[in-house]
Design an enzyme around this catalytic site. Structure first.
Site, mmCIF file in Angstrom:
data_model
loop_
_atom_site.group_PDB
_atom_site.id
_atom_site.type_symbol
_atom_site.label_atom_id
_atom_site.label_comp_id
_atom_site.label_asym_id
_atom_site.label_seq_id
_atom_site.Cartn_x
_atom_site.Cartn_y
_atom_site.Cartn_z
ATOM 1 N N GLY A 69 0.510 -1.390 -0.276
ATOM 2 C CA GLY A 69 -0.410 -0.062 -0.225
ATOM 3 C C GLY A 69 0.763 1.432 -0.007
ATOM 4 N N CYS A 70 0.324 2.200 0.533
ATOM 5 C CA CYS A 70 1.392 3.741 0.373
ATOM 6 C C CYS A 70 2.553 2.993 1.323
ATOM 7 C CB CYS A 70 0.460 4.839 1.504
ATOM 8 S SG CYS A 70 0.820 6.078 1.686
#
Length: 453
Positions: A69-70
């Protein structure tokens, strides 16, 4: 002026002639060192070519690229793991898409399977932290059962991916993934969607993304983890988990050799050429990089061997890589002897003063053996000692195989120098004028220690 020069020349010739035909009490021509003992500065005492030399070593720096993810929060999480050297945000696993943040976040690439993923390149010291531990943190830090998303972050750029550097990493990733799948299933979660493949190319992200949360403490950092944890027992390797007591290293001088849990050819070479024959009074202690708790270490430990000279728990001098016997004993000499007469004798072919303090102590010891002050190797036996009345220790022979002889033609004289076979330090000279036609080993007392029988 001419008369003064002539007189000076005559005096010089007289001095050299005196040394060439000197009786037993004056066989050494080098001047005694009178400099006082000072705190050790090993780096300064080593030859520059050696102190700056890069030693051969087994490198334990590895890297793996992880997408969860981020990358802002992931980068911070990996950096907090002891043994991780660096964590770099970037892009990978894409094709025909420019590897920039502006490009991969475009709406047209949201569902593009060829889009790059936001990833973090984790560089770690495998002698200090295992890949298993890093992958435990990786899986525990996000929800790998979500496909192309993490929470509200939706799109292929947020996919869960492990990009390995070699087959061994790939095998470990598959093993850890299977273990976590079991834990997730037991907790009611579905199938892991993490893609495991070989890294083709890593693109470092723009500078403003690096250490983003350190620069922006209140920055975006959602927690999408499942809360499912690996058991504590699987977080440590068997050797790293071994109880090590470093309290004896917190007082006095010690040598610490960082070795590897796995095969390390330069560690074995050091043991064979140095450690196996070492019997010195400063003990050699072998440790893994993960077993240095309580010690203050400055030298990086991601290569083995790493050899540290420690005093009262704090590193005085350290070097990554294999040390030859010559280098090791020069460093040990600086560490143990400092800027002393003994160091000057051992490494600069100096000479004790006649009837020096050590001579007076050693000339009438009880039965025993004189040993190399650095290596601890037996050199001379009291049974072979005699009083030559020269002011230096004298022996009719050395312990078998303990010394080497070298021609010494300095100062206009023809002599035979004696050196220790193990450490290579200068001991003195041997002359053919001992009792009953035997040799006379004329030895500096400052480079010896005595061990009673």
């Amino acid at each position: 002026m001419k008369n003064i020069s002539f007189i000076t020349a005559i005096a010089l010739v007289s001095v050299l002639t005196f040394y060439a035909v000197a009786p037993k009490s004056t066989e050494y021509s080098a001047a005694r060192t009178t400099s006082a003992q000072t705190p050790n500065d090993i780096e300064a005492m080593m030859p520059k070519s050696q102190s700056t030399e890069k030693m051969p070593a087994t490198t334990h720096l590895e890297s793996i690229v992880l997408g969860a993810g981020c990358f802002w929060g992931a980068e911070k999480r990996y950096q907090a793991i002891p043994g991780v050297v660096d964590a770099i945000s970037g892009y990978a696993d894409g094709k025909n898409v420019s590897a920039t943040y502006r490009e991969i976040t475009k709406k047209k690439h949201k569902n593009n399977v060829n889009n790059h993923a936001e990833v973090v390149k984790v560089i770690f010291n495998s002698a200090k932290v295992s890949l298993e531990t890093i992958l435990h943190s990786y899986y525990e830090g996000h929800n790998p059962t979500q496909l192309n998303r993490q929470g509200n972050d939706v799109g292929t750029q947020y996919r869960s991916t492990i990009l390995t550097s070699n087959e061994q990493q790939n095998a470990i990733a598959l093993k850890i993934t299977a273990q976590y799948q079991t834990l997730l299933t037991d907790a009611g979660y579905g199938k892991i969607e993490t893609k495991i493949s070989s890294l083709t190319e890593f693109f470092e992200a723009e500078q403003y993304h690096q250490d983003y949360l350190a620069k922006n403490p209140r920055g975006y950092c959602p927690d999408h983890s499942t809360g499912v944890k690996f058991t504590a027992d699987t977080d440590e390797t068997k050797l790293a988990n071994k109880k090590i007591d470093n309290s004896p290293l917190l007082k006095g001088k010690h040598i610490v050799v960082i070795e590897s849990e796995n095969y390390c050819p330069y560690c074995e070479k050091f043991k064979k050429n140095v450690a196996n024959d070492y019997k010195g009074t400063i003990a050699i202690n072998f440790r893994l990089a993960s077993q240095l708790k309580g010690l203050t270490i400055k030298t990086e430990t991601w290569a083995t061997p790493t050899i540290l000279f420690i005093q009262d728990g704090k590193e005085v001098f350290g070097k990554q890589g294999y040390m030859s016997p010559e280098y090791f004993y020069k460093a040990l000499g600086a560490f143990k002897l400092g800027k002393s007469e003994a160091f000057n004798v051992a490494f600069d072919e100096g000479t004790d003063g006649r009837f020096c303090k050590e001579y007076e102590i050693f000339k009438n010891t009880p039965d025993g053996v004189f040993i190399d002050k650095l290596s601890g190797a037996p050199l001379f036996d009291t049974n072979d000692r005699f009083n030559s009345k020269s002011g230096w220790l004298s022996f009719t022979k050395a312990v078998d195989g303990s010394v080497i002889e070298k021609p010494d033609n300095r100062y206009g004289m023809v002599r035979t120098e004696i050196r220790s076979k193990t450490s290579g330090i200068h001991l003195g000279h041997v002359f053919p004028d001992g009792p009953n036609g035997q040799p006379r080993f004329c030895i500096n007392a400052t480079v010896l220690e005595f061990r009673a029988r």
